[in-house]
Design a protein around this motif. Structure first.
Motif, PDB file in Angstrom:
ATOM      1  N   TYR A   1      10.719   2.697 -12.413  1.00  0.00           N
ATOM      2  CA  TYR A   1       9.704   1.984 -13.180  1.00  0.00           C
ATOM      3  C   TYR A   1       8.353   2.568 -12.828  1.00  0.00           C
ATOM      4  CZ  TYR A   1       9.909  -0.538  -8.734  1.00  0.00           C
ATOM      5  OH  TYR A   1       9.956  -0.859  -7.388  1.00  0.00           O
ATOM      6  N   ASP A   2       7.358   2.276 -13.663  1.00  0.00           N
ATOM      7  CA  ASP A   2       6.029   2.862 -13.484  1.00  0.00           C
ATOM      8  C   ASP A   2       4.993   1.875 -12.974  1.00  0.00           C
ATOM      9  OD1 ASP A   2       6.736   5.508 -14.526  1.00  0.00           O
ATOM     10  OD2 ASP A   2       7.005   4.453 -16.420  1.00  0.00           O
ATOM     11  N   ALA A   3       5.275   0.585 -13.080  1.00  0.00           N
ATOM     12  CA  ALA A   3       4.343  -0.438 -12.600  1.00  0.00           C
ATOM     13  C   ALA A   3       5.134  -1.607 -12.042  1.00  0.00           C
ATOM     14  CB  ALA A   3       3.437  -0.918 -13.731  1.00  0.00           C
ATOM     15  N   LYS A   4       4.524  -2.268 -11.062  1.00  0.00           N
ATOM     16  CA  LYS A   4       5.116  -3.495 -10.523  1.00  0.00           C
ATOM     17  C   LYS A   4       3.991  -4.471 -10.243  1.00  0.00           C
ATOM     18  CE  LYS A   4       5.128  -1.955  -5.730  1.00  0.00           C
ATOM     19  NZ  LYS A   4       5.923  -1.706  -4.537  1.00  0.00           N
ATOM     20  N   GLY A   5       4.349  -5.737 -10.195  1.00  0.00           N
ATOM     21  CA  GLY A   5       3.337  -6.752  -9.934  1.00  0.00           C
ATOM     22  C   GLY A   5       3.749  -8.087 -10.498  1.00  0.00           C
ATOM     23  N   LYS A   6       2.795  -8.733 -11.200  1.00  0.00           N
ATOM     24  CA  LYS A   6       3.031 -10.081 -11.717  1.00  0.00           C
ATOM     25  C   LYS A   6       2.647 -10.160 -13.193  1.00  0.00           C
ATOM     26  CE  LYS A   6       2.832 -12.521  -7.395  1.00  0.00           C
ATOM     27  NZ  LYS A   6       4.247 -12.762  -7.218  1.00  0.00           N
ATOM     28  N   THR A   7       3.400 -10.997 -13.918  1.00  0.00           N
ATOM     29  CA  THR A   7       3.079 -11.287 -15.311  1.00  0.00           C
ATOM     30  C   THR A   7       1.869 -12.215 -15.346  1.00  0.00           C
ATOM     31  OG1 THR A   7       4.417 -13.288 -15.442  1.00  0.00           O
ATOM     32  CG2 THR A   7       5.558 -11.186 -15.870  1.00  0.00           C
ATOM     33  N   PRO A   8       1.287 -12.450 -16.529  1.00  0.00           N
ATOM     34  CA  PRO A   8       0.180 -13.414 -16.617  1.00  0.00           C
ATOM     35  C   PRO A   8       0.556 -14.817 -16.146  1.00  0.00           C
ATOM     36  CG  PRO A   8       0.211 -12.047 -18.566  1.00  0.00           C
ATOM     37  CD  PRO A   8       1.467 -11.725 -17.801  1.00  0.00           C
ATOM     38  N   LYS A   9       1.845 -15.154 -16.166  1.00  0.00           N
ATOM     39  CA  LYS A   9       2.286 -16.469 -15.686  1.00  0.00           C
ATOM     40  C   LYS A   9       2.692 -16.438 -14.213  1.00  0.00           C
ATOM     41  CE  LYS A   9       3.572 -18.310 -20.138  1.00  0.00           C
ATOM     42  NZ  LYS A   9       4.585 -18.957 -20.952  1.00  0.00           N
ATOM     43  N   GLY A  10       2.484 -15.315 -13.530  1.00  0.00           N
ATOM     44  CA  GLY A  10       2.722 -15.243 -12.093  1.00  0.00           C
ATOM     45  C   GLY A  10       4.119 -14.838 -11.662  1.00  0.00           C
ATOM     46  N   PHE A  11       4.961 -14.391 -12.587  1.00  0.00           N
ATOM     47  CA  PHE A  11       6.315 -13.962 -12.229  1.00  0.00           C
ATOM     48  C   PHE A  11       6.311 -12.501 -11.770  1.00  0.00           C
ATOM     49  CE2 PHE A  11       7.023 -17.308 -15.431  1.00  0.00           C
ATOM     50  CZ  PHE A  11       7.839 -18.160 -14.690  1.00  0.00           C
ATOM     51  N   ASP A  12       7.090 -12.197 -10.726  1.00  0.00           N
ATOM     52  CA  ASP A  12       7.247 -10.814 -10.288  1.00  0.00           C
ATOM     53  C   ASP A  12       7.878 -10.006 -11.411  1.00  0.00           C
ATOM     54  OD1 ASP A  12       6.234 -11.407  -7.769  1.00  0.00           O
ATOM     55  OD2 ASP A  12       8.217 -11.712  -6.880  1.00  0.00           O
ATOM     56  N   CYS A  13       7.428  -8.745 -11.578  1.00  0.00           N
ATOM     57  CA  CYS A  13       7.955  -7.922 -12.665  1.00  0.00           C
ATOM     58  C   CYS A  13       7.835  -6.435 -12.347  1.00  0.00           C
ATOM     59  CB  CYS A  13       7.221  -8.219 -13.968  1.00  0.00           C
ATOM     60  SG  CYS A  13       5.506  -7.657 -14.002  1.00  0.00           S
ATOM     61  N   VAL A  14       8.587  -5.643 -13.118  1.00  0.00           N
ATOM     62  CA  VAL A  14       8.448  -4.188 -13.143  1.00  0.00           C
ATOM     63  C   VAL A  14       8.386  -3.771 -14.608  1.00  0.00           C
ATOM     64  CG1 VAL A  14       9.589  -3.758 -10.933  1.00  0.00           C
ATOM     65  CG2 VAL A  14      10.953  -3.794 -13.029  1.00  0.00           C
ATOM     66  N   ILE A  15       7.713  -2.641 -14.867  1.00  0.00           N
ATOM     67  CA  ILE A  15       7.585  -2.132 -16.222  1.00  0.00           C
ATOM     68  C   ILE A  15       7.839  -0.628 -16.221  1.00  0.00           C
ATOM     69  CG2 ILE A  15       6.086  -1.840 -18.237  1.00  0.00           C
ATOM     70  CD1 ILE A  15       4.450  -4.201 -17.281  1.00  0.00           C
ATOM     71  N   GLU A  16       8.675  -0.188 -17.136  1.00  0.00           N
ATOM     72  CA  GLU A  16       8.883   1.219 -17.406  1.00  0.00           C
ATOM     73  C   GLU A  16       8.089   1.559 -18.661  1.00  0.00           C
ATOM     74  OE1 GLU A  16       9.975   3.892 -16.173  1.00  0.00           O
ATOM     75  OE2 GLU A  16      10.467   5.178 -17.862  1.00  0.00           O
ATOM     76  N   PHE A  17       7.262   2.604 -18.596  1.00  0.00           N
ATOM     77  CA  PHE A  17       6.466   3.041 -19.743  1.00  0.00           C
ATOM     78  C   PHE A  17       7.107   4.266 -20.376  1.00  0.00           C
ATOM     79  CE2 PHE A  17       3.242   0.933 -17.097  1.00  0.00           C
ATOM     80  CZ  PHE A  17       2.666   0.092 -18.017  1.00  0.00           C
ATOM     81  N   LYS A  18       7.038   4.347 -21.694  1.00  0.00           N
ATOM     82  CA  LYS A  18       7.520   5.522 -22.404  1.00  0.00           C
ATOM     83  C   LYS A  18       6.486   5.899 -23.453  1.00  0.00           C
ATOM     84  CE  LYS A  18      10.788   6.996 -21.323  1.00  0.00           C
ATOM     85  NZ  LYS A  18      11.048   7.924 -20.252  1.00  0.00           N
ATOM     86  N   LEU A  19       5.913   7.079 -23.311  1.00  0.00           N
ATOM     87  CA  LEU A  19       4.932   7.613 -24.254  1.00  0.00           C
ATOM     88  C   LEU A  19       5.660   8.570 -25.184  1.00  0.00           C
ATOM     89  CD1 LEU A  19       2.065   8.234 -25.269  1.00  0.00           C
ATOM     90  CD2 LEU A  19       1.848   9.858 -23.387  1.00  0.00           C
ATOM     91  N   ARG A  20       5.614   8.287 -26.467  1.00  0.00           N
ATOM     92  CA  ARG A  20       6.240   9.138 -27.485  1.00  0.00           C
ATOM     93  C   ARG A  20       5.150   9.703 -28.386  1.00  0.00           C
ATOM     94  NH1 ARG A  20      10.998   9.890 -25.260  1.00  0.00           N
ATOM     95  NH2 ARG A  20      12.238   8.017 -25.053  1.00  0.00           N
ATOM     96  N   HIS A  21       5.123  11.018 -28.538  1.00  0.00           N
ATOM     97  CA  HIS A  21       4.113  11.653 -29.387  1.00  0.00           C
ATOM     98  C   HIS A  21       4.466  11.532 -30.866  1.00  0.00           C
ATOM     99  CE1 HIS A  21       1.892  13.153 -25.978  1.00  0.00           C
ATOM    100  NE2 HIS A  21       3.033  13.537 -25.447  1.00  0.00           N
TER     101      HIS A  21
END
Length: 136
Positions: free
Chosen positions: A35-55
């Motif tokens: 994953y590319d980011a970790k932290g908390k959602t706006p509601k305070g839940f732990d999370c991870v996010i994978e980003f995909k950039l498509r041209h």
């Protein structure tokens, strides 16, 4: 500036904007995590996010089975963020109903020489399955 460096700067910029909207994320895309980011959602839940950039724009978005399986092993909320030339799409993987698995033949990633073709197991997910959609 190298492709990898510009891609990392793009990820960090998106994280900055998301943090302005109530997320509490830190970029970790330079390591070996799935994953590319970790932290908390706006509601305070732990999370991870994978980003995909498509041209290029594709009506359905590709989610690699390998990435999906690795993300689903995380003990928090999981998101998949796709950005292309027509919009951006945030998928909540914990609630995403996956279609049948498919196989695509594609070049290896930028980290390799991109001359070798490999088969990848993928899911083709529709734009309408995204939790948040911003079209340009």
């Amino acid at each position: 500036m190298s492709n990898e460096t510009s891609h990392h700067k793009w990820e960090q910029g998106i994280i900055h904007l998301m943090n302005l909207d109530g997320w509490e994320l830190e970029w970790c895309g330079g390591g070996m995590e799935h994953y590319d980011a970790k932290g908390k959602t706006p509601k305070g839940f732990d999370c991870v996010i994978e980003f995909k950039l498509r041209h290029a724009y594709y009506q359905t978005k590709i989610l690699e089975q390998f990435k999906y399986d690795a993300l689903m092993r995380e003990k928090c909320m999981k998101f998949y963020y796709v950005f292309d030339c027509k919009g951006n799409y945030l998928y909540h993987l914990d609630t995403l109903k996956l279609p049948e698995l498919d196989v695509v033949n594609c070049k290896t990633t930028e980290k390799f020489n991109r001359t070798e073709l490999i088969n990848k197991n993928v899911y083709f997910i529709s734009e309408s399955q995204a939790s948040i959609i911003n079209k340009y």
